[in-house]
Design a protein around this motif. Structure first.
Motif, PDB file in Angstrom:
ATOM      1  N   TRP A  41      54.837  88.593 135.458  1.00 29.61           N
ATOM      2  CA  TRP A  41      55.485  87.853 136.544  1.00 29.61           C
ATOM      3  C   TRP A  41      54.472  87.268 137.529  1.00 29.61           C
ATOM      4  O   TRP A  41      53.522  87.929 137.915  1.00 29.61           O
ATOM      5  CB  TRP A  41      56.449  88.766 137.285  1.00 29.61           C
ATOM      6  CG  TRP A  41      57.610  89.157 136.437  1.00 29.61           C
ATOM      7  CD1 TRP A  41      57.711  90.257 135.637  1.00 29.61           C
ATOM      8  CD2 TRP A  41      58.826  88.431 136.272  1.00 29.61           C
ATOM      9  NE1 TRP A  41      58.919  90.267 134.989  1.00 29.61           N
ATOM     10  CE2 TRP A  41      59.630  89.160 135.359  1.00 29.61           C
ATOM     11  CE3 TRP A  41      59.321  87.247 136.815  1.00 29.61           C
ATOM     12  CZ2 TRP A  41      60.898  88.725 134.979  1.00 29.61           C
ATOM     13  CZ3 TRP A  41      60.581  86.825 136.434  1.00 29.61           C
ATOM     14  CH2 TRP A  41      61.358  87.556 135.525  1.00 29.61           C
ATOM     15  N   LYS A  73      58.425  84.256 138.715  1.00 32.50           N
ATOM     16  CA  LYS A  73      58.756  83.605 137.452  1.00 32.50           C
ATOM     17  C   LYS A  73      57.885  84.175 136.341  1.00 32.50           C
ATOM     18  O   LYS A  73      56.776  84.645 136.577  1.00 32.50           O
ATOM     19  CB  LYS A  73      58.565  82.086 137.568  1.00 32.50           C
ATOM     20  CG  LYS A  73      59.490  81.444 138.597  1.00 32.50           C
ATOM     21  CD  LYS A  73      59.146  79.980 138.851  1.00 32.50           C
ATOM     22  CE  LYS A  73      59.487  79.107 137.686  1.00 32.50           C
ATOM     23  NZ  LYS A  73      59.311  77.667 138.017  1.00 32.50           N
ATOM     24  N   SER A  74      58.425  84.120 135.114  1.00 34.10           N
ATOM     25  CA  SER A  74      57.723  84.692 133.964  1.00 34.10           C
ATOM     26  C   SER A  74      58.053  83.896 132.712  1.00 34.10           C
ATOM     27  O   SER A  74      59.191  83.450 132.532  1.00 34.10           O
ATOM     28  CB  SER A  74      58.149  86.158 133.762  1.00 34.10           C
ATOM     29  OG  SER A  74      57.786  86.622 132.469  1.00 34.10           O
ATOM     30  N   ARG A 114      56.146  83.753 143.603  1.00 32.39           N
ATOM     31  CA  ARG A 114      56.199  82.424 144.209  1.00 32.39           C
ATOM     32  C   ARG A 114      56.496  82.475 145.704  1.00 32.39           C
ATOM     33  O   ARG A 114      56.747  81.442 146.317  1.00 32.39           O
ATOM     34  CB  ARG A 114      57.232  81.566 143.484  1.00 32.39           C
ATOM     35  CG  ARG A 114      56.967  81.420 141.983  1.00 32.39           C
ATOM     36  CD  ARG A 114      55.585  80.840 141.708  1.00 32.39           C
ATOM     37  NE  ARG A 114      55.267  80.786 140.305  1.00 32.39           N
ATOM     38  CZ  ARG A 114      55.481  79.727 139.520  1.00 32.39           C
ATOM     39  NH1 ARG A 114      56.041  78.633 140.037  1.00 32.39           N
ATOM     40  NH2 ARG A 114      55.154  79.745 138.249  1.00 32.39           N
ATOM     41  N   THR A 168      62.525  73.984 141.868  1.00 31.55           N
ATOM     42  CA  THR A 168      61.570  74.980 142.361  1.00 31.55           C
ATOM     43  C   THR A 168      62.170  76.376 142.502  1.00 31.55           C
ATOM     44  O   THR A 168      61.429  77.354 142.554  1.00 31.55           O
ATOM     45  CB  THR A 168      61.037  74.563 143.734  1.00 31.55           C
ATOM     46  OG1 THR A 168      62.130  74.527 144.675  1.00 31.55           O
ATOM     47  CG2 THR A 168      60.390  73.174 143.669  1.00 31.55           C
ATOM     48  N   GLY A 169      63.481  76.476 142.605  1.00 28.94           N
ATOM     49  CA  GLY A 169      64.110  77.759 142.891  1.00 28.94           C
ATOM     50  C   GLY A 169      64.046  78.144 144.353  1.00 28.94           C
ATOM     51  O   GLY A 169      64.523  79.221 144.740  1.00 28.94           O
ATOM     52  N   LEU A 218      60.753  85.251 145.217  1.00 31.81           N
ATOM     53  CA  LEU A 218      60.994  84.705 143.877  1.00 31.81           C
ATOM     54  C   LEU A 218      59.754  84.926 143.023  1.00 31.81           C
ATOM     55  O   LEU A 218      58.623  84.732 143.479  1.00 31.81           O
ATOM     56  CB  LEU A 218      61.295  83.207 143.961  1.00 31.81           C
ATOM     57  CG  LEU A 218      61.273  82.416 142.635  1.00 31.81           C
ATOM     58  CD1 LEU A 218      62.367  82.891 141.696  1.00 31.81           C
ATOM     59  CD2 LEU A 218      61.411  80.915 142.907  1.00 31.81           C
ATOM     60  N   TYR A 222      64.725  86.997 141.506  1.00 35.81           N
ATOM     61  CA  TYR A 222      64.819  87.075 142.957  1.00 35.81           C
ATOM     62  C   TYR A 222      64.893  88.561 143.329  1.00 35.81           C
ATOM     63  O   TYR A 222      65.474  89.364 142.593  1.00 35.81           O
ATOM     64  CB  TYR A 222      66.049  86.325 143.465  1.00 35.81           C
ATOM     65  CG  TYR A 222      65.932  84.827 143.285  1.00 35.81           C
ATOM     66  CD1 TYR A 222      65.398  84.023 144.286  1.00 35.81           C
ATOM     67  CD2 TYR A 222      66.347  84.221 142.098  1.00 35.81           C
ATOM     68  CE1 TYR A 222      65.269  82.649 144.119  1.00 35.81           C
ATOM     69  CE2 TYR A 222      66.220  82.852 141.921  1.00 35.81           C
ATOM     70  CZ  TYR A 222      65.680  82.072 142.934  1.00 35.81           C
ATOM     71  OH  TYR A 222      65.548  80.714 142.763  1.00 35.81           O
ATOM     72  N   VAL A 225      62.414  79.533 131.294  1.00 38.46           N
ATOM     73  CA  VAL A 225      61.643  80.416 132.173  1.00 38.46           C
ATOM     74  C   VAL A 225      62.555  81.537 132.671  1.00 38.46           C
ATOM     75  O   VAL A 225      63.750  81.333 132.879  1.00 38.46           O
ATOM     76  CB  VAL A 225      61.084  79.632 133.387  1.00 38.46           C
ATOM     77  CG1 VAL A 225      60.351  80.550 134.350  1.00 38.46           C
ATOM     78  CG2 VAL A 225      60.149  78.523 132.910  1.00 38.46           C
ATOM     79  N   TYR A 226      61.982  82.718 132.866  1.00 41.32           N
ATOM     80  CA  TYR A 226      62.710  83.829 133.482  1.00 41.32           C
ATOM     81  C   TYR A 226      62.461  83.800 134.992  1.00 41.32           C
ATOM     82  O   TYR A 226      61.320  83.641 135.444  1.00 41.32           O
ATOM     83  CB  TYR A 226      62.245  85.159 132.884  1.00 41.32           C
ATOM     84  CG  TYR A 226      62.608  85.278 131.424  1.00 41.32           C
ATOM     85  CD1 TYR A 226      63.835  85.816 131.034  1.00 41.32           C
ATOM     86  CD2 TYR A 226      61.743  84.807 130.432  1.00 41.32           C
ATOM     87  CE1 TYR A 226      64.185  85.890 129.689  1.00 41.32           C
ATOM     88  CE2 TYR A 226      62.087  84.876 129.090  1.00 41.32           C
ATOM     89  CZ  TYR A 226      63.315  85.420 128.722  1.00 41.32           C
ATOM     90  OH  TYR A 226      63.664  85.487 127.393  1.00 41.32           O
ATOM     91  N   TRP A 227      63.555  83.937 135.732  1.00 41.42           N
ATOM     92  CA  TRP A 227      63.519  83.875 137.186  1.00 41.42           C
ATOM     93  C   TRP A 227      63.932  85.234 137.734  1.00 41.42           C
ATOM     94  O   TRP A 227      64.903  85.839 137.268  1.00 41.42           O
ATOM     95  CB  TRP A 227      64.486  82.814 137.709  1.00 41.42           C
ATOM     96  CG  TRP A 227      64.265  81.439 137.149  1.00 41.42           C
ATOM     97  CD1 TRP A 227      64.495  81.013 135.869  1.00 41.42           C
ATOM     98  CD2 TRP A 227      63.758  80.295 137.857  1.00 41.42           C
ATOM     99  NE1 TRP A 227      64.171  79.691 135.723  1.00 41.42           N
ATOM    100  CE2 TRP A 227      63.720  79.216 136.933  1.00 41.42           C
ATOM    101  CE3 TRP A 227      63.362  80.073 139.170  1.00 41.42           C
ATOM    102  CZ2 TRP A 227      63.290  77.950 137.287  1.00 41.42           C
ATOM    103  CZ3 TRP A 227      62.938  78.794 139.529  1.00 41.42           C
ATOM    104  CH2 TRP A 227      62.893  77.755 138.594  1.00 41.42           C
ATOM    105  N   TYR A 284      67.634  83.693 133.032  1.00 42.08           N
ATOM    106  CA  TYR A 284      66.823  82.805 132.203  1.00 42.08           C
ATOM    107  C   TYR A 284      67.381  81.390 132.304  1.00 42.08           C
ATOM    108  O   TYR A 284      68.557  81.159 132.014  1.00 42.08           O
ATOM    109  CB  TYR A 284      66.873  83.284 130.754  1.00 42.08           C
ATOM    110  CG  TYR A 284      66.058  82.461 129.785  1.00 42.08           C
ATOM    111  CD1 TYR A 284      64.663  82.572 129.750  1.00 42.08           C
ATOM    112  CD2 TYR A 284      66.680  81.604 128.880  1.00 42.08           C
ATOM    113  CE1 TYR A 284      63.917  81.829 128.843  1.00 42.08           C
ATOM    114  CE2 TYR A 284      65.944  80.866 127.970  1.00 42.08           C
ATOM    115  CZ  TYR A 284      64.562  80.975 127.965  1.00 42.08           C
ATOM    116  OH  TYR A 284      63.818  80.243 127.073  1.00 42.08           O
TER     117      TYR A 284
END
Length: 338
Positions: free
Chosen positions: A153, A144-145, A156, A203-204, A142, A127, A123-125, A119
Motif C-alpha cells: 500500500w 492505494k495498492s 496518499r 484521485t479519490g 487514503l 480509506y 486499483v485497490y483503494w 477495487y
C-alpha cells in the motif's frame, strides 16, 4: 472500527479493540455453512463458520483478482488476513509497516482504525481513520495498492478531517461508487451522526463540490450511530449503520441497522417509515446467545450474493471480538441476515 469504546462527544471514546494476547471459490453451501442456531434466540442467525485467525475489529473484505479474499481490520497498521475459501483466515501482516508521519497528529500511538477496502479501475483503494479515543480531532486517509495485499500500500494522505470545533467526526469511512460513476464517502460516529461527501473519481480525494450531507443520527445523547455502509440494489440505496455501544466485551449493545432511500444522499427511512435522521433503522443483526454486540460492518458483493462482514463479542470466550460473516437475502426489498 468501528471501534473502541467511544461513548460520544466529550464523554470518552468509542474506539477500539482491546487485544488479547488464487484459488477458485468453493460452492456457496461450503463457503457459508451456518452453525447450529442459538437456543437463546431465533430472531437472528448465528454467524457462518469461520476458522483460523478471526480475532478482529471493524473488518472490511475484498475478493482479489486471483480469487483470494483479503480482510483488513483495526489496529496494528491495519491488520491483514487472507483466505482462499471465505472460511479459513490466516494472518498475513499489515497494510502498513512504515507508518505515515501525519498519523501522529491524530493518534499518539499512530494507530489506524476502521479500514474500508474496495477495487476500482484496476486499483485497490483503502480509506481508513486516525483518531484518539473520544475525540473528533480525526482524519480519514487514503491508500492505494496494485494487489490489495499487505505491504503493497502507498499512502496518499488525508482526504477529510475534523477538529474539536466541528459538529461531526471523521472516522469509519466507507466508499460508495454509484452506477453513474459518482463517488461518495460516508463516515461518522456520535456527535451529529453519519455524513457524506462527494469524491473526485480521478484521485479519490474531495470533489470540488464540498457539500456535507447528513444521513443518520440519534435523537438523544450520546447519539450512538456509526460505521456507515451504502449498498445499491434495484432502485434503492441501503444505508447500514451500527447503533449503540461498541467495544465493551460482553457489555456491548451494538446492533446493525438499515434504512433505504431512492437517492444516495437520502432521506433514508426504515421499514416502518421512520427517518434515519430521527433515529430510525430496521435491525438486521443484534445480540443473541453467545453472539454479543454485532457491528462494525461492511458489505461485500460476492459471487453468491451480498455478504455481511462484521465483528461480535464471543460470550463463550470472555467477550473476545471475533469475525462474523452472514449472507444477506432481500425478501420484500429489505435485507435479512441468514
Amino acid at each position: 472500527m468501528s471501534r473502541s469504546t467511544r461513548t460520544g462527544p466529550g464523554t470518552g471514546p468509542r474506539h477500539r479493540l482491546r487485544r488479547r494476547a488464487a484459488l477458485p471459490a468453493l460452492p456457496a453451501a461450503l463457503l457459508l455453512a451456518l452453525a447450529p442456531p442459538s437456543s437463546a434466540s431465533a430472531a437472528y442467525p448465528d454467524p457462518g463458520r469461520v476458522t483460523g485467525d478471526v480475532v478482529v475489529h471493524d473488518p472490511s473484505m475484498v475478493r482479489t483478482e486471483d480469487g483470494r479474499y483479503v480482510l483488513y481490520s483495526t489496529h496494528g497498521g491495519l491488520e491483514a488476513r487472507v483466505s482462499t475459501d471465505r472460511t479459513h483466515f490466516t494472518r498475513a501482516g499489515s497494510a502498513f509497516t512504515d507508518l505515515p508521519d501525519w498519523w501522529s497528529d491524530y493518534s499518539a500511538e499512530r494507530d489506524p482504525w476502521a479500514p474500508d477496502i474496495s477495487y476500482h479501475k484496476g486499483v485497490y483503494w483503502m480509506y481508513y481513520a486516525v483518531s484518539s479515543f473520544g475525540s473528533n480531532h480525526s482524519a480519514i486517509g487514503l491508500a492505494k495498492s496494485p494487489t490489495g495485499l499487505p505491504g503493497s500500500w502507498s499512502d496518499r494522505g488525508i482526504v477529510y478531517r475534523t477538529g474539536t470545533g466541528d459538529d461531526h467526526n471523521a472516522i469509519d469511512p466507507s466508499l460508495f461508487v454509484d452506477r453513474d460513476g459518482t463517488w461518495w464517502l460516508s463516515f461518522g460516529s456520535y456527535w451529529t451522526g453519519i455524513k457524506m461527501v462527494r469524491l473526485d473519481p480521478a484521485t479519490g480525494s474531495l470533489h470540488r463540490d464540498r457539500t456535507v450531507h447528513s444521513l443518520a443520527t440519534r435523537p438523544d445523547e450520546p447519539y450512538a450511530v456509526e460505521a456507515p455502509q451504502i449498498v445499491k440494489r434495484g432502485n434503492y440505496y441501503y444505508l447500514f449503520v451500527s447503533h449503540d455501544r461498541c467495544c465493551a466485551g460482553t457489555d456491548s449493545t451494538y446492533k446493525i441497522k438499515v434504512g433505504r432511500s431512492t437517492s444516495p444522499t437520502g432521506p433514508y427511512t426504515d421499514r416502518d417509515g421512520v427517518p434515519m435522521p430521527d433515529g430510525g433503522g430496521t435491525t438486521v443483526l443484534a445480540t443473541h446467545g453467545r453472539f454479543i454486540g454485532p457491528g462494525g460492518q461492511s458489505v461485500l458483493k460476492d459471487s453468491d450474493g451480498h455478504v455481511l462482514v462484521h465483528h461480535y463479542y464471543d460470550g463463550a470466550d470472555d467477550g473476545t471480538p471475533k469475525l462474523g460473516i452472514n449472507l444477506l437475502s432481500w425478501g420484500g426489498g429489505w435485507p435479512t441476515a441468514r
